[in-house]
Design an enzyme around this catalytic site. Structure first.
Site, PDB file in Angstrom:
ATOM      1  CE  LYS A 177      10.419  50.126  38.816  1.00 15.16           C
ATOM      2  NZ  LYS A 177      10.315  49.195  37.664  1.00 15.16           N
ATOM      3  N   GLY A 230       6.967  41.875  44.802  1.00 16.83           N
ATOM      4  CA  GLY A 230       7.898  41.287  43.837  1.00 16.83           C
ATOM      5  C   GLY A 230       8.671  40.148  44.471  1.00 16.83           C
ATOM      6  CB  SER A 231      11.663  38.419  43.327  1.00 13.65           C
ATOM      7  OG  SER A 231      12.571  39.486  43.203  1.00 13.65           O
ATOM      8  N   GLY A 235      12.979  42.410  47.254  1.00  7.39           N
ATOM      9  CA  GLY A 235      12.319  42.860  48.487  1.00  7.39           C
ATOM     10  C   GLY A 235      13.330  43.169  49.582  1.00  7.39           C
ATOM     11  CD  GLU A 387       7.435  32.933  43.352  1.00  6.50           C
ATOM     12  OE1 GLU A 387       8.388  33.710  43.303  1.00  6.50           O
ATOM     13  OE2 GLU A 387       6.291  33.269  43.718  1.00  6.50           O
TER      14      GLU A 387
HETATM   15  P1  NAD Z   1      11.079  41.661  40.793  1.00  7.86           P
HETATM   16  O1  NAD Z   1      11.462  41.623  42.232  1.00  7.86           O
HETATM   17  O2  NAD Z   1      12.097  41.318  39.792  1.00  7.86           O
HETATM   18  O3  NAD Z   1      10.561  43.116  40.391  1.00  7.86           O
HETATM   19  C1  NAD Z   1       9.489  43.742  41.051  1.00  7.86           C
HETATM   20  C2  NAD Z   1       9.636  45.233  40.868  1.00  7.86           C
HETATM   21  O4  NAD Z   1      10.812  45.673  41.553  1.00  7.86           O
HETATM   22  C3  NAD Z   1       9.781  45.700  39.413  1.00  7.86           C
HETATM   23  O5  NAD Z   1       9.066  46.895  39.248  1.00  7.86           O
HETATM   24  C4  NAD Z   1      11.283  45.972  39.324  1.00  7.86           C
HETATM   25  O6  NAD Z   1      11.619  46.935  38.367  1.00  7.86           O
HETATM   26  C5  NAD Z   1      11.593  46.500  40.713  1.00  7.86           C
HETATM   27  N1  NAD Z   1      12.996  46.406  41.121  1.00  7.86           N
HETATM   28  C6  NAD Z   1      13.958  45.556  40.676  1.00  7.86           C
HETATM   29  N2  NAD Z   1      15.132  45.798  41.310  1.00  7.86           N
HETATM   30  C7  NAD Z   1      14.914  46.819  42.171  1.00  7.86           C
HETATM   31  C8  NAD Z   1      15.725  47.501  43.122  1.00  7.86           C
HETATM   32  N3  NAD Z   1      17.006  47.197  43.310  1.00  7.86           N
HETATM   33  N4  NAD Z   1      15.155  48.477  43.861  1.00  7.86           N
HETATM   34  C9  NAD Z   1      13.853  48.793  43.708  1.00  7.86           C
HETATM   35  N5  NAD Z   1      13.030  48.189  42.821  1.00  7.86           N
HETATM   36  C10 NAD Z   1      13.558  47.206  42.063  1.00  7.86           C
HETATM   37  O7  NAD Z   1       9.801  40.747  40.679  1.00  7.86           O
HETATM   38  P2  NAD Z   1       8.993  40.371  39.353  1.00  7.86           P
HETATM   39  O8  NAD Z   1       9.781  39.360  38.617  1.00  7.86           O
HETATM   40  O9  NAD Z   1       8.534  41.597  38.656  1.00  7.86           O
HETATM   41  O10 NAD Z   1       7.685  39.708  39.990  1.00  7.86           O
HETATM   42  C11 NAD Z   1       7.619  38.382  40.308  1.00  7.86           C
HETATM   43  C12 NAD Z   1       7.724  38.173  41.796  1.00  7.86           C
HETATM   44  O11 NAD Z   1       6.737  38.953  42.464  1.00  7.86           O
HETATM   45  C13 NAD Z   1       7.433  36.756  42.195  1.00  7.86           C
HETATM   46  O12 NAD Z   1       8.370  36.333  43.163  1.00  7.86           O
HETATM   47  C14 NAD Z   1       6.040  36.832  42.808  1.00  7.86           C
HETATM   48  O13 NAD Z   1       5.748  35.810  43.714  1.00  7.86           O
HETATM   49  C15 NAD Z   1       6.067  38.170  43.432  1.00  7.86           C
HETATM   50  N6  NAD Z   1       4.703  38.691  43.658  1.00  7.86           N
HETATM   51  C16 NAD Z   1       4.218  38.740  44.927  1.00  7.86           C
HETATM   52  C17 NAD Z   1       2.910  39.186  45.162  1.00  7.86           C
HETATM   53  C18 NAD Z   1       2.344  39.253  46.555  1.00  7.86           C
HETATM   54  O14 NAD Z   1       1.329  39.915  46.746  1.00  7.86           O
HETATM   55  N7  NAD Z   1       2.928  38.596  47.545  1.00  7.86           N
HETATM   56  C19 NAD Z   1       2.124  39.581  44.088  1.00  7.86           C
HETATM   57  C20 NAD Z   1       2.652  39.517  42.803  1.00  7.86           C
HETATM   58  C21 NAD Z   1       3.958  39.072  42.605  1.00  7.86           C
END
Ligand code: NAD
Length: 484
Positions: A177, A230-231, A235, A387
Protein backbone atom coordinates in the site's frame (compact mmCIF):
# COMPACT_ATOMS: atom_id res chain seq x y z
CA UNK A 1 11.19 21.24 -17.54
CA UNK A 2 10.43 17.81 -16.15
CA UNK A 3 7.44 16.36 -18.00
CA UNK A 4 5.87 13.55 -16.07
CA UNK A 5 3.09 11.18 -17.00
CA UNK A 6 -0.29 12.63 -16.05
CA UNK A 7 -2.01 9.47 -14.82
CA UNK A 8 -0.48 6.53 -12.93
CA UNK A 9 -2.22 3.22 -12.26
CA UNK A 10 -2.09 0.54 -9.62
CA UNK A 11 -0.34 -2.75 -10.37
CA UNK A 12 -2.16 -6.00 -9.60
CA UNK A 13 -1.25 -9.47 -10.82
CA UNK A 14 1.07 -8.13 -13.50
CA UNK A 15 -1.48 -5.64 -14.91
CA UNK A 16 -1.75 -1.86 -14.64
CA UNK A 17 -5.28 -1.09 -13.45
CA UNK A 18 -7.53 1.80 -12.41
CA UNK A 19 -8.71 2.17 -8.83
CA UNK A 20 -12.22 1.49 -7.55
CA UNK A 21 -12.02 4.66 -5.42
CA UNK A 22 -11.18 6.95 -8.36
CA UNK A 23 -8.05 9.08 -8.49
CA UNK A 24 -5.98 11.26 -6.21
CA UNK A 25 -4.02 14.38 -7.11
CA UNK A 26 -0.32 14.17 -6.35
CA UNK A 27 1.04 17.60 -5.41
CA UNK A 28 4.53 19.01 -5.82
CA UNK A 29 5.18 20.40 -2.31
CA UNK A 30 7.78 22.85 -3.64
CA UNK A 31 5.20 24.68 -5.78
CA UNK A 32 1.78 23.53 -4.55
CA UNK A 33 0.93 22.52 -8.13
CA UNK A 34 -0.67 19.23 -9.13
CA UNK A 35 1.94 16.98 -10.69
CA UNK A 36 -0.16 14.03 -11.79
CA UNK A 37 -3.03 11.81 -10.72
CA UNK A 38 -2.79 8.33 -9.29
CA UNK A 39 -5.42 5.59 -9.24
CA UNK A 40 -6.96 5.09 -5.80
CA UNK A 41 -7.64 1.57 -4.64
CA UNK A 42 -10.72 0.50 -2.71
CA UNK A 43 -11.23 -2.64 -0.62
CA UNK A 44 -12.10 -4.65 -3.72
CA UNK A 45 -8.82 -3.76 -5.42
CA UNK A 46 -7.03 -4.75 -2.23
CA UNK A 47 -8.83 -8.08 -2.31
CA UNK A 48 -7.81 -8.62 -5.96
CA UNK A 49 -4.18 -7.95 -5.08
CA UNK A 50 -4.22 -10.23 -2.04
CA UNK A 51 -5.87 -13.01 -4.07
CA UNK A 52 -3.24 -12.62 -6.81
CA UNK A 53 -0.44 -12.89 -4.26
CA UNK A 54 -2.10 -15.86 -2.59
CA UNK A 55 -2.63 -17.60 -5.89
CA UNK A 56 1.03 -17.20 -6.76
CA UNK A 57 2.05 -18.48 -3.36
CA UNK A 58 -0.14 -21.54 -3.67
CA UNK A 59 1.28 -22.27 -7.14
CA UNK A 60 4.79 -22.41 -5.60
CA UNK A 61 6.12 -20.74 -8.77
CA UNK A 62 7.95 -18.25 -6.56
CA UNK A 63 8.34 -19.89 -3.15
CA UNK A 64 9.40 -23.18 -4.77
CA UNK A 65 12.30 -21.72 -6.76
CA UNK A 66 15.80 -22.69 -5.81
CA UNK A 67 16.87 -19.82 -3.51
CA UNK A 68 19.88 -18.92 -5.62
CA UNK A 69 17.59 -18.30 -8.59
CA UNK A 70 15.15 -16.28 -6.51
CA UNK A 71 18.03 -14.31 -5.06
CA UNK A 72 19.35 -13.47 -8.53
CA UNK A 73 15.98 -12.06 -9.53
CA UNK A 74 15.79 -10.00 -6.34
CA UNK A 75 19.26 -8.63 -7.02
CA UNK A 76 18.26 -7.86 -10.60
CA UNK A 77 15.43 -5.65 -9.29
CA UNK A 78 18.02 -3.51 -7.53
CA UNK A 79 20.14 -3.30 -10.65
CA UNK A 80 17.07 -2.18 -12.58
CA UNK A 81 16.50 0.68 -10.11
CA UNK A 82 20.09 1.83 -10.54
CA UNK A 83 19.74 1.60 -14.30
CA UNK A 84 16.65 3.85 -14.15
CA UNK A 85 17.96 6.28 -11.54
CA UNK A 86 17.85 9.27 -13.92
CA UNK A 87 14.15 8.64 -14.60
CA UNK A 88 13.12 7.92 -11.01
CA UNK A 89 15.01 10.69 -9.19
CA UNK A 90 13.10 13.70 -10.61
CA UNK A 91 9.75 12.02 -9.95
CA UNK A 92 10.69 11.27 -6.34
CA UNK A 93 11.93 14.82 -5.87
CA UNK A 94 8.84 16.39 -7.41
CA UNK A 95 6.39 14.38 -5.33
CA UNK A 96 8.32 14.32 -2.04
CA UNK A 97 10.25 17.59 -1.98
CA UNK A 98 13.78 16.35 -1.28
CA UNK A 99 16.75 17.65 -3.29
CA UNK A 100 17.49 15.75 -6.47
CA UNK A 101 20.77 14.46 -5.09
CA UNK A 102 18.97 13.13 -2.02
CA UNK A 103 16.59 11.25 -4.32
CA UNK A 104 19.61 9.65 -5.95
CA UNK A 105 20.93 8.69 -2.52
CA UNK A 106 17.55 7.16 -1.71
CA UNK A 107 17.35 5.17 -4.97
CA UNK A 108 20.89 3.88 -4.45
CA UNK A 109 19.89 2.90 -0.90
CA UNK A 110 16.77 1.13 -2.20
CA UNK A 111 18.86 -0.80 -4.72
CA UNK A 112 21.27 -1.82 -1.97
CA UNK A 113 18.43 -3.63 -0.12
CA UNK A 114 17.80 -5.79 -3.19
CA UNK A 115 21.51 -6.56 -3.44
CA UNK A 116 21.77 -7.46 0.24
CA UNK A 117 18.62 -9.58 0.54
CA UNK A 118 19.14 -11.11 -2.90
CA UNK A 119 22.47 -12.33 -1.56
CA UNK A 120 20.81 -13.63 1.63
CA UNK A 121 18.20 -15.71 -0.20
CA UNK A 122 20.24 -18.89 -0.08
CA UNK A 123 21.38 -18.49 3.51
CA UNK A 124 18.10 -19.52 5.15
CA UNK A 125 18.91 -23.05 6.25
CA UNK A 126 17.23 -25.47 8.57
CA UNK A 127 18.88 -27.88 10.97
CA UNK A 128 18.44 -31.40 12.18
CA UNK A 129 17.87 -32.16 15.85
CA UNK A 130 19.00 -35.63 17.00
CA UNK A 131 16.21 -37.65 18.65
CA UNK A 132 17.92 -41.03 18.76
CA UNK A 133 17.98 -43.82 16.19
CA UNK A 134 14.23 -44.20 15.95
CA UNK A 135 13.60 -40.73 14.56
CA UNK A 136 14.82 -38.31 11.99
CA UNK A 137 13.93 -34.71 12.74
CA UNK A 138 14.52 -31.48 10.90
CA UNK A 139 13.46 -27.89 11.17
CA UNK A 140 12.76 -25.75 8.10
CA UNK A 141 11.75 -22.17 7.45
CA UNK A 142 8.89 -21.45 5.09
CA UNK A 143 7.70 -18.12 3.73
CA UNK A 144 4.48 -16.90 5.33
CA UNK A 145 2.76 -16.49 1.99
CA UNK A 146 1.16 -13.07 1.49
CA UNK A 147 3.16 -10.21 2.99
CA UNK A 148 1.23 -6.92 3.31
CA UNK A 149 3.41 -3.81 3.50
CA UNK A 150 2.12 -0.34 4.35
CA UNK A 151 4.54 2.43 3.44
CA UNK A 152 5.05 6.05 4.65
CA UNK A 153 5.79 9.05 2.44
CA UNK A 154 9.16 10.12 3.81
CA UNK A 155 11.42 7.60 2.02
CA UNK A 156 8.87 5.83 -0.16
CA UNK A 157 11.50 3.94 -2.15
CA UNK A 158 13.81 2.92 0.66
CA UNK A 159 10.99 1.97 3.02
CA UNK A 160 9.39 -0.21 0.34
CA UNK A 161 12.70 -1.73 -0.71
CA UNK A 162 13.52 -2.61 2.89
CA UNK A 163 10.55 -4.93 3.37
CA UNK A 164 9.90 -5.93 -0.25
CA UNK A 165 13.42 -7.24 -0.92
CA UNK A 166 13.55 -9.38 2.24
CA UNK A 167 10.01 -10.69 1.77
CA UNK A 168 10.68 -11.65 -1.85
CA UNK A 169 14.07 -13.19 -1.10
CA UNK A 170 12.44 -15.52 1.43
CA UNK A 171 9.76 -16.53 -1.09
CA UNK A 172 6.74 -14.43 -0.13
CA UNK A 173 4.33 -12.67 -2.50
CA UNK A 174 3.77 -9.01 -1.62
CA UNK A 175 0.99 -6.45 -1.59
CA UNK A 176 2.20 -2.92 -1.05
CA UNK A 177 0.00 0.00 0.00
CA UNK A 178 1.87 3.02 -1.26
CA UNK A 179 1.68 6.37 0.57
CA UNK A 180 -1.04 8.63 -0.83
CA UNK A 181 1.24 11.70 -0.82
CA UNK A 182 4.13 10.05 -2.71
CA UNK A 183 2.86 7.07 -4.71
CA UNK A 184 4.41 7.75 -8.11
CA UNK A 185 7.97 6.53 -7.68
CA UNK A 186 6.82 3.11 -6.45
CA UNK A 187 5.82 2.27 -10.03
CA UNK A 188 9.45 1.38 -10.68
CA UNK A 189 9.23 -1.59 -8.30
CA UNK A 190 6.57 -3.09 -10.56
CA UNK A 191 8.70 -2.36 -13.61
CA UNK A 192 11.72 -3.84 -11.84
CA UNK A 193 9.78 -7.02 -11.03
CA UNK A 194 8.78 -7.34 -14.69
CA UNK A 195 12.29 -6.66 -15.94
CA UNK A 196 13.76 -9.20 -13.51
CA UNK A 197 11.26 -11.87 -14.58
CA UNK A 198 9.31 -12.27 -11.35
CA UNK A 199 6.00 -14.07 -11.81
CA UNK A 200 2.75 -12.07 -11.86
CA UNK A 201 1.37 -11.61 -8.36
CA UNK A 202 4.79 -11.47 -6.65
CA UNK A 203 4.69 -7.68 -6.44
CA UNK A 204 1.36 -5.83 -6.26
CA UNK A 205 1.31 -2.09 -5.61
CA UNK A 206 -1.74 -0.04 -4.76
CA UNK A 207 -2.19 3.56 -3.79
CA UNK A 208 -5.18 4.23 -1.58
CA UNK A 209 -6.26 6.11 1.49
CA UNK A 210 -5.03 4.63 4.75
CA UNK A 211 -8.46 4.39 6.31
CA UNK A 212 -9.79 2.69 3.17
CA UNK A 213 -7.19 0.62 1.26
CA UNK A 214 -4.70 0.55 4.15
CA UNK A 215 -7.26 -0.70 6.66
CA UNK A 216 -8.62 -3.23 4.14
CA UNK A 217 -5.13 -4.61 3.61
CA UNK A 218 -4.12 -4.71 7.29
CA UNK A 219 -7.33 -6.55 8.16
CA UNK A 220 -7.56 -8.87 5.14
CA UNK A 221 -8.14 -12.44 6.26
CA UNK A 222 -5.84 -13.90 3.58
CA UNK A 223 -2.82 -11.79 4.50
CA UNK A 224 -0.28 -13.84 6.43
CA UNK A 225 2.14 -11.20 7.69
CA UNK A 226 2.05 -7.40 7.97
CA UNK A 227 4.85 -4.83 7.89
CA UNK A 228 3.86 -1.32 8.85
CA UNK A 229 6.11 1.72 8.77
CA UNK A 230 4.54 4.97 9.92
CA UNK A 231 3.15 6.79 12.92
CA UNK A 232 2.31 5.35 16.34
CA UNK A 233 -1.51 5.78 16.21
CA UNK A 234 -1.73 4.13 12.78
CA UNK A 235 0.66 1.40 13.91
CA UNK A 236 -1.64 0.59 16.80
CA UNK A 237 -4.63 0.36 14.43
CA UNK A 238 -2.68 -1.90 12.07
CA UNK A 239 -1.45 -4.13 14.90
CA UNK A 240 -5.03 -4.51 16.17
CA UNK A 241 -6.23 -5.48 12.70
CA UNK A 242 -3.40 -8.02 12.37
CA UNK A 243 -4.14 -9.39 15.84
CA UNK A 244 -7.76 -10.06 14.89
CA UNK A 245 -6.47 -12.37 12.16
CA UNK A 246 -3.71 -13.72 14.43
CA UNK A 247 -0.95 -12.77 12.00
CA UNK A 248 2.43 -11.36 12.97
CA UNK A 249 3.16 -7.73 12.48
CA UNK A 250 6.35 -5.69 12.29
CA UNK A 251 5.92 -2.10 13.48
CA UNK A 252 8.50 0.50 12.50
CA UNK A 253 7.17 3.69 14.09
CA UNK A 254 8.38 7.12 15.04
CA UNK A 255 11.19 8.44 17.17
CA UNK A 256 12.52 11.35 19.22
CA UNK A 257 16.11 10.30 19.13
CA UNK A 258 18.82 11.98 21.16
CA UNK A 259 22.54 12.57 20.71
CA UNK A 260 24.45 12.99 23.99
CA UNK A 261 27.47 15.24 23.47
CA UNK A 262 30.19 15.17 26.11
CA UNK A 263 32.77 17.91 26.68
CA UNK A 264 35.51 15.83 25.01
CA UNK A 265 33.53 15.20 21.79
CA UNK A 266 35.00 16.10 18.41
CA UNK A 267 32.76 19.06 17.64
CA UNK A 268 33.85 19.44 14.01
CA UNK A 269 32.62 16.01 13.12
CA UNK A 270 29.58 16.32 15.40
CA UNK A 271 28.33 19.45 13.62
CA UNK A 272 28.55 17.50 10.38
CA UNK A 273 26.49 14.73 12.00
CA UNK A 274 23.84 17.29 12.95
CA UNK A 275 23.65 18.42 9.34
CA UNK A 276 22.79 14.87 8.24
CA UNK A 277 20.98 13.90 11.40
CA UNK A 278 18.28 16.57 11.36
CA UNK A 279 18.40 18.38 8.02
CA UNK A 280 18.64 15.44 5.60
CA UNK A 281 15.17 15.00 4.02
CA UNK A 282 14.18 18.20 5.89
CA UNK A 283 14.13 16.23 9.15
CA UNK A 284 11.44 13.85 7.94
CA UNK A 285 13.42 10.82 9.01
CA UNK A 286 12.22 8.39 11.67
CA UNK A 287 15.74 8.12 13.08
CA UNK A 288 16.41 11.87 12.87
CA UNK A 289 18.64 13.44 15.50
CA UNK A 290 15.82 15.58 16.84
CA UNK A 291 17.38 16.20 20.26
CA UNK A 292 20.92 17.15 21.23
CA UNK A 293 21.73 16.77 24.91
CA UNK A 294 24.95 18.68 25.43
CA UNK A 295 27.27 19.15 28.40
CA UNK A 296 26.88 22.58 29.98
CA UNK A 297 30.54 23.44 29.50
CA UNK A 298 30.37 23.32 25.68
CA UNK A 299 26.72 24.27 25.21
CA UNK A 300 27.19 27.82 23.94
CA UNK A 301 30.03 26.99 21.57
CA UNK A 302 28.13 24.03 20.12
CA UNK A 303 24.90 25.98 19.64
CA UNK A 304 26.81 28.73 17.79
CA UNK A 305 28.46 26.21 15.52
CA UNK A 306 25.23 24.34 14.78
CA UNK A 307 23.36 27.60 14.09
CA UNK A 308 26.14 28.71 11.72
CA UNK A 309 25.92 25.40 9.86
CA UNK A 310 22.10 25.56 9.67
CA UNK A 311 22.30 29.06 8.19
CA UNK A 312 24.57 27.88 5.38
CA UNK A 313 21.90 25.51 4.04
CA UNK A 314 20.14 26.95 1.01
CA UNK A 315 16.44 26.07 1.14
CA UNK A 316 14.42 25.77 -2.04
CA UNK A 317 12.93 23.45 -4.66
CA UNK A 318 14.62 20.05 -4.67
CA UNK A 319 14.55 19.86 -8.45
CA UNK A 320 16.97 22.83 -8.58
CA UNK A 321 19.37 21.08 -6.22
CA UNK A 322 21.04 18.34 -8.29
CA UNK A 323 24.40 18.29 -6.51
CA UNK A 324 25.22 17.04 -3.04
CA UNK A 325 25.87 20.06 -0.89
CA UNK A 326 24.66 22.53 1.71
CA UNK A 327 21.00 22.60 0.77
CA UNK A 328 17.58 21.39 1.81
CA UNK A 329 14.30 20.87 -0.05
CA UNK A 330 10.61 21.24 0.76
CA UNK A 331 8.75 19.29 3.40
CA UNK A 332 6.26 16.81 1.99
CA UNK A 333 3.16 19.00 2.36
CA UNK A 334 1.93 22.33 3.65
CA UNK A 335 0.13 20.45 6.40
CA UNK A 336 3.37 18.89 7.66
CA UNK A 337 5.18 22.24 7.42
CA UNK A 338 2.43 24.08 9.30
CA UNK A 339 2.41 21.43 12.02
CA UNK A 340 6.17 21.77 12.53
CA UNK A 341 5.94 25.56 12.51
CA UNK A 342 3.17 25.56 15.12
CA UNK A 343 5.19 23.21 17.34
CA UNK A 344 8.12 25.65 17.15
CA UNK A 345 5.87 28.60 18.06
CA UNK A 346 4.40 26.69 20.99
CA UNK A 347 7.86 25.70 22.20
CA UNK A 348 8.89 29.36 22.23
CA UNK A 349 5.70 30.08 24.19
CA UNK A 350 6.79 27.49 26.76
CA UNK A 351 10.22 29.06 27.26
CA UNK A 352 12.45 27.72 24.47
CA UNK A 353 14.61 30.16 22.52
CA UNK A 354 15.13 30.27 18.80
CA UNK A 355 18.85 30.13 17.94
CA UNK A 356 18.08 30.18 14.22
CA UNK A 357 15.34 29.43 11.67
CA UNK A 358 11.71 28.85 12.57
CA UNK A 359 10.33 30.80 9.62
CA UNK A 360 9.12 30.14 6.11
CA UNK A 361 11.72 31.34 3.60
CA UNK A 362 10.17 34.39 1.91
CA UNK A 363 11.24 33.53 -1.64
CA UNK A 364 9.24 30.31 -1.92
CA UNK A 365 5.51 29.56 -1.82
CA UNK A 366 5.86 25.81 -1.17
CA UNK A 367 6.10 23.73 1.99
CA UNK A 368 9.41 25.15 3.20
CA UNK A 369 10.70 25.72 6.71
CA UNK A 370 14.10 27.11 7.55
CA UNK A 371 16.55 24.79 9.31
CA UNK A 372 15.70 25.49 12.92
CA UNK A 373 17.54 25.23 16.23
CA UNK A 374 15.77 25.66 19.57
CA UNK A 375 17.72 26.10 22.81
CA UNK A 376 16.70 26.16 26.48
CA UNK A 377 14.47 23.20 25.80
CA UNK A 378 13.65 21.22 28.94
CA UNK A 379 12.65 17.56 29.04
CA UNK A 380 9.08 18.31 30.11
CA UNK A 381 8.28 20.49 27.06
CA UNK A 382 6.19 19.03 24.23
CA UNK A 383 8.96 19.90 21.76
CA UNK A 384 11.31 17.58 23.69
CA UNK A 385 8.87 14.68 23.79
CA UNK A 386 6.85 14.68 20.57
CA UNK A 387 8.06 13.83 17.11
CA UNK A 388 8.07 16.93 14.88
CA UNK A 389 9.16 15.24 11.67
CA UNK A 390 10.67 18.44 10.34
CA UNK A 391 14.00 20.33 10.26
CA UNK A 392 13.84 21.31 13.92
CA UNK A 393 16.55 20.51 16.44
CA UNK A 394 15.94 20.82 20.18
CA UNK A 395 19.00 21.44 22.34
CA UNK A 396 18.95 20.43 26.02
CA UNK A 397 21.74 20.65 28.62
CA UNK A 398 23.20 18.25 31.17
CA UNK A 399 25.87 18.27 33.86
CA UNK A 400 26.16 14.68 35.11
CA UNK A 401 26.34 11.65 32.82
CA UNK A 402 23.36 9.99 34.52
CA UNK A 403 21.22 13.05 33.84
CA UNK A 404 22.02 12.88 30.14
CA UNK A 405 20.90 9.25 29.99
CA UNK A 406 17.76 10.02 31.95
CA UNK A 407 16.82 12.82 29.57
CA UNK A 408 17.61 10.68 26.53
CA UNK A 409 15.33 7.94 27.86
CA UNK A 410 12.51 10.25 28.90
CA UNK A 411 10.25 9.96 25.84
CA UNK A 412 7.81 7.23 24.86
CA UNK A 413 10.05 6.37 21.90
CA UNK A 414 13.26 4.36 21.62
CA UNK A 415 14.31 4.17 17.99
CA UNK A 416 17.98 5.22 17.92
CA UNK A 417 20.36 7.20 20.09
CA UNK A 418 23.90 8.49 19.93
CA UNK A 419 26.79 9.32 22.21
CA UNK A 420 29.72 11.53 21.26
CA UNK A 421 32.87 11.29 23.38
CA UNK A 422 36.47 10.10 23.17
CA UNK A 423 36.05 8.22 26.46
CA UNK A 424 35.42 4.54 25.69
CA UNK A 425 33.98 3.71 29.12
CA UNK A 426 31.53 6.57 28.95
CA UNK A 427 30.46 5.63 25.44
CA UNK A 428 30.02 1.99 26.37
CA UNK A 429 28.01 2.81 29.49
CA UNK A 430 25.74 5.09 27.48
CA UNK A 431 25.29 2.42 24.82
CA UNK A 432 24.28 -0.04 27.54
CA UNK A 433 21.88 2.34 29.21
CA UNK A 434 20.15 4.06 26.29
CA UNK A 435 16.69 2.69 25.66
CA UNK A 436 16.97 2.47 21.87
CA UNK A 437 17.11 -0.21 19.21
CA UNK A 438 20.36 1.18 17.78
CA UNK A 439 23.06 3.32 19.40
CA UNK A 440 25.54 5.31 17.34
CA UNK A 441 28.90 6.11 18.90
CA UNK A 442 30.69 9.11 17.36
CA UNK A 443 28.79 8.94 14.08
CA UNK A 444 25.05 9.40 13.62
CA UNK A 445 23.65 6.85 11.12
CA UNK A 446 26.69 4.58 11.51
CA UNK A 447 25.67 1.09 10.40
CA UNK A 448 23.94 0.10 7.20
CA UNK A 449 21.58 -2.29 5.50
CA UNK A 450 23.54 -5.08 7.21
CA UNK A 451 22.74 -3.90 10.76
CA UNK A 452 19.38 -4.58 12.48
CA UNK A 453 17.14 -1.58 12.94
CA UNK A 454 13.96 -1.06 14.92
CA UNK A 455 12.52 0.39 18.06
CA UNK A 456 12.23 0.00 21.78
CA UNK A 457 9.10 1.37 23.44
CA UNK A 458 6.56 3.08 21.17
CA UNK A 459 9.02 3.12 18.28
CA UNK A 460 7.72 -0.34 17.50
CA UNK A 461 8.75 -3.95 17.49
CA UNK A 462 10.38 -6.41 15.14
CA UNK A 463 13.55 -5.54 13.30
CA UNK A 464 14.19 -4.57 9.72
CA UNK A 465 17.60 -4.62 7.99
CA UNK A 466 20.34 -7.13 8.57
CA UNK A 467 19.92 -10.88 8.76
CA UNK A 468 17.62 -10.42 11.71
CA UNK A 469 14.89 -9.08 9.43
CA UNK A 470 14.78 -12.32 7.44
CA UNK A 471 13.02 -14.00 10.38
CA UNK A 472 10.05 -11.63 9.97
CA UNK A 473 9.22 -13.30 6.69
CA UNK A 474 9.54 -17.00 7.48
CA UNK A 475 7.77 -19.35 9.82
CA UNK A 476 9.37 -22.34 11.48
CA UNK A 477 8.26 -25.87 10.69
CA UNK A 478 9.58 -28.91 12.51
CA UNK A 479 9.24 -32.33 10.91
CA UNK A 480 9.72 -35.35 13.16
CA UNK A 481 9.86 -38.70 11.38
CA UNK A 482 9.41 -41.97 13.22
CA UNK A 483 11.51 -44.56 11.40
CA UNK A 484 10.16 -48.06 10.84
P1 NAD B 1 1.03 7.42 8.83
O1 NAD B 1 0.93 6.50 9.99
O2 NAD B 1 0.09 8.55 8.74
O3 NAD B 1 0.85 6.61 7.46
C1 NAD B 1 1.68 5.53 7.12
C2 NAD B 1 0.92 4.66 6.14
O4 NAD B 1 -0.21 4.08 6.81
C3 NAD B 1 0.37 5.39 4.91
O5 NAD B 1 0.51 4.55 3.79
C4 NAD B 1 -1.11 5.53 5.27
O6 NAD B 1 -1.95 5.60 4.16
C5 NAD B 1 -1.38 4.25 6.03
N1 NAD B 1 -2.54 4.27 6.92
C6 NAD B 1 -3.14 5.34 7.51
N2 NAD B 1 -4.20 4.94 8.26
C7 NAD B 1 -4.27 3.59 8.15
C8 NAD B 1 -5.12 2.60 8.71
N3 NAD B 1 -6.13 2.91 9.52
N4 NAD B 1 -4.88 1.31 8.40
C9 NAD B 1 -3.85 0.97 7.60
N5 NAD B 1 -3.01 1.86 7.03
C10 NAD B 1 -3.22 3.16 7.31
O7 NAD B 1 2.53 7.90 8.80
P2 NAD B 1 3.20 8.95 7.80
O8 NAD B 1 2.77 10.30 8.21
O9 NAD B 1 3.01 8.52 6.39
O10 NAD B 1 4.75 8.72 8.13
C11 NAD B 1 5.39 9.40 9.13
C12 NAD B 1 5.61 8.51 10.32
O11 NAD B 1 6.30 7.33 9.93
C13 NAD B 1 6.50 9.15 11.35
O12 NAD B 1 5.98 8.93 12.64
C14 NAD B 1 7.83 8.42 11.18
O13 NAD B 1 8.65 8.43 12.31
C15 NAD B 1 7.37 7.07 10.81
N6 NAD B 1 8.43 6.31 10.12
C16 NAD B 1 9.05 5.29 10.78
C17 NAD B 1 10.09 4.59 10.16
C18 NAD B 1 10.80 3.46 10.86
O14 NAD B 1 11.48 2.69 10.19
N7 NAD B 1 10.69 3.32 12.17
C19 NAD B 1 10.47 4.93 8.87
C20 NAD B 1 9.82 5.97 8.22
C21 NAD B 1 8.78 6.65 8.87
Amino acid sequence: MNEIKQYWQNYIDGEWVDGGAGRIDVIDPATGKTLAQHALADARDVDDAVQAARHLHQSRDWSGLRPVDRGRKVRAMGQYLLHKIDEIAPVLTLEQGKPLWESRVEITGAARYFEYYGNQAETIEGRSIPLGDKYFDFTTYEPYGVSAQIIPWNYPLEMTARSLSAALATGNACVIKSPELTPLSLAWFALAAEAAGLPDGAVNILCGYGRQAGAALAGHTKVNQVVFTGSVPTGIAVAKAAALNVVPCVLELGGKSAAIVHEDANLDSFVDDVRWGIYFNAGQTCSAMSRVIVHDSIHDELVDRIADMAETLSVGPGIDRPKIGANMGAMVSLQQRDRAEIMVTEAIGSGANLATGGRRPKRHVGAFLEPTVLTDVTPDMAIAREEIFGPVLSVLRFQEDEDAIEIANSTQYGLVGGVFTRDLDRATRAAQQMRAGQVFVNEWFAGGVETPFGGFGKSGYGREKGREALWNYVQTKNVAIRLG
